[in-house]
Design a protein around this motif. Structure first.
Motif, short mmCIF file in Angstrom:
data_model
loop_
_atom_site.label_atom_id
_atom_site.label_comp_id
_atom_site.label_asym_id
_atom_site.label_seq_id
_atom_site.Cartn_x
_atom_site.Cartn_y
_atom_site.Cartn_z
N SER A 229 0.83 -1.21 0.00
CA SER A 229 0.00 0.00 0.00
C SER A 229 0.87 1.25 0.00
O SER A 229 0.59 2.22 -0.74
CB SER A 229 -0.93 -0.01 1.22
OG SER A 229 -1.74 1.14 1.24
N THR A 232 2.57 1.76 -3.38
CA THR A 232 1.65 2.11 -4.48
C THR A 232 0.75 3.29 -4.13
O THR A 232 -0.26 3.51 -4.80
CB THR A 232 0.78 0.88 -4.84
OG1 THR A 232 0.00 0.52 -3.70
CG2 THR A 232 1.64 -0.29 -5.28
N ASN A 235 -2.99 2.57 -3.70
CA ASN A 235 -3.83 2.09 -4.81
C ASN A 235 -3.76 0.58 -5.00
O ASN A 235 -4.71 -0.02 -5.51
CB ASN A 235 -3.41 2.77 -6.12
CG ASN A 235 -4.41 2.54 -7.22
OD1 ASN A 235 -5.62 2.69 -7.02
ND2 ASN A 235 -3.93 2.12 -8.38
N GLY A 236 -2.68 -0.06 -4.60
CA GLY A 236 -2.51 -1.49 -4.86
C GLY A 236 -1.80 -1.74 -6.17
O GLY A 236 -1.53 -0.82 -6.94
N ASP A 238 -1.27 -3.47 -10.02
CA ASP A 238 -2.10 -3.74 -11.19
C ASP A 238 -2.14 -5.22 -11.54
O ASP A 238 -3.15 -5.72 -12.04
CB ASP A 238 -1.56 -2.97 -12.40
CG ASP A 238 -1.52 -1.47 -12.16
OD1 ASP A 238 -2.61 -0.89 -11.95
OD2 ASP A 238 -0.41 -0.89 -12.18
N THR A 258 -5.31 -4.01 -7.24
CA THR A 258 -6.21 -2.86 -7.32
C THR A 258 -7.49 -3.22 -8.06
O THR A 258 -7.57 -4.25 -8.74
CB THR A 258 -5.50 -1.69 -8.04
OG1 THR A 258 -6.26 -0.49 -7.87
CG2 THR A 258 -5.32 -1.97 -9.53
N ASN A 259 -8.49 -2.38 -7.93
CA ASN A 259 -9.74 -2.58 -8.66
C ASN A 259 -9.46 -2.63 -10.17
O ASN A 259 -8.75 -1.76 -10.70
CB ASN A 259 -10.72 -1.44 -8.38
CG ASN A 259 -11.28 -1.49 -6.97
OD1 ASN A 259 -10.79 -2.23 -6.13
ND2 ASN A 259 -12.32 -0.71 -6.72
N GLY A 261 -7.73 -4.90 -11.61
CA GLY A 261 -6.43 -5.51 -11.86
C GLY A 261 -6.54 -6.97 -12.29
O GLY A 261 -7.62 -7.48 -12.57
N LYS A 284 -14.25 -5.87 -6.77
CA LYS A 284 -13.09 -5.22 -7.37
C LYS A 284 -13.10 -5.29 -8.90
O LYS A 284 -12.37 -4.57 -9.56
CB LYS A 284 -11.79 -5.88 -6.86
CG LYS A 284 -11.35 -5.45 -5.48
CD LYS A 284 -9.98 -6.05 -5.18
CE LYS A 284 -9.39 -5.53 -3.90
NZ LYS A 284 -8.03 -6.08 -3.66
#
Length: 346
Positions: A229, A232, A235-236, A238, A258-259, A261, A284
């Protein structure tokens, strides 16, 4: 060719293996005989050697195991025209049926009737092996034997990493065994913006760093989710390339992506894994890809090109060489995680 040869045999349903003198295999009309020049130990071989739950349910000793190799064609069957004696080869290790719905639509890597060299058939931990000519990949003559022997597992790394977009993405490689380490190099070559390598083993994290990881996380000493975290900006990542097979690490991979991803899973957990499908997959909107083998022969072409161009250099992760007779030393290193790729020379 007649006579005896040295071979590492999975001789019983238990831990270990032993060196034996066995018959040199005889070729059929569509097969070739290959003199093995180098063979490398895979994580699958370690499963078989240690006789874990997966191997107990899959393999049937006694037989010669091993499936990663390079060698020279020394005899060809009467129907073989694609290769000749003297050719320097490696091999696609999936023996496919060619007739199932998947094969008929070009998806040979997920053939419903796949057999794997060294798992379901006799393998390459030996001085010689026979294979169908259609499974062979011709290597450049200038390629070192040791590098040629690890193209098959590199293909796993290439297939995993390149199963979606990578350029400009943040990629997490979870599990830095040899294939995970190679995945780091592939992600770098593919233009990843950041490559975060996660493992519990500092030695292998060091190899991942040499292969191009921009950050390494020892999940035993650092909280991987908090560290990712931070790296990034909340954001998480990819892309997650899951190579560990450990339930906790797999769950962390789904939580750090991430959403929108992608999670590509090559690892083979020995037991069912619990994940939060609702929150970590559905809400997600991520893509989950199961990776098996290589795209035949698209991935082989990618591997060959990456090596020939110098965009991926495997030298840092090939750490040990032993004569075939010293296979136990190689397996001990693999079990302890004190190595990258171990090469055996018959």
């Amino acid at each position: 060719m007649n006579g005896k040869m040295k071979a590492v045999v999975k001789h019983h349903s238990g831990f270990g293996a032993e060196m034996q003198m066995v018959d040199i295999p005889q070729i059929k009309e569509g097969e070739v005989l290959i003199k093995v020049k180098a063979t490398s130990i895979c994580g699958t071989d370690v499963h078989i050697y240690s006789w874990d739950e997966w191997s107990q349910s899959r393999v049937n000793p006694p037989y010669v195991f091993g499936h990663e190799f390079s060698g020279e064609v020394v005899e060809v069957g009467s129907n073989v025209t694609s290769v000749q004696c003297g050719d320097f080869v490696s091999a696609e290790t999936h023996l496919v049926c060619g007739t199932c719905p998947q094969c008929l639509t070009g998806q040979f890597h997920i053939c419903k009737n796949t057999k794997i060299i060294g798992v379901d058939t006799n393998g390459c931990f030996a001085e010689y092996l026979t294979l169908p000519a259609g499974n062979l990949w011709k290597n450049p003559k200038e390629m070192p034997f040791n590098v040629a022997s690890v193209q098959e597992p590199m293909g796993n790394a290439v297939h995993t990493v390149l199963s979606g977009e990578v350029a400009g993405k943040i990629v997490a490689v979870i599990g830095c065994g040899p294939i995970g380490i190679m995945a780091v190099g592939v992600a770098k070559a593919a233009g990843a913006a950041q490559i975060i390598a996660l493992d519990l083993n500092d030695y292998r994290l060091g190899l991942a760093k040499k292969m191009g990881a921009t950050s390494v996380i020892n999940s035993k000493n650092q909280n991987p989710l908090e560290t990712v975290s931070r790296l990034t900006h909340g954001n998480g990542v990819d892309v997650v390339c899951e190579m560990s097979g450990h339930a906790v690490a797999i769950d962390q991979g789904f939580k750090m992506v991430t959403n929108g991803g992608r999670v590509s899973i090559l690892s083979l957990p020995v037991r069912p894994v619990q994940i939060d499908v609702t929150n970590d997959i559905v809400f997600k909107g991520i893509t989950v890809k199961g990776i098996t083998g290589r795209l035949i022969f698209k991935t082989w072409q990618q591997v060959s090109s990456l090596l020939a161009s110098g965009q991926v250099d495997l030298t840092p992760m090939i750490t040990h060489h032993f004569p075939l007779e010293e296979f136990k030393t190689g397996f001990d290193l693999m079990l302890k995680g004190e190595c990258g790729k171990v090469i055996l020379h018959p």
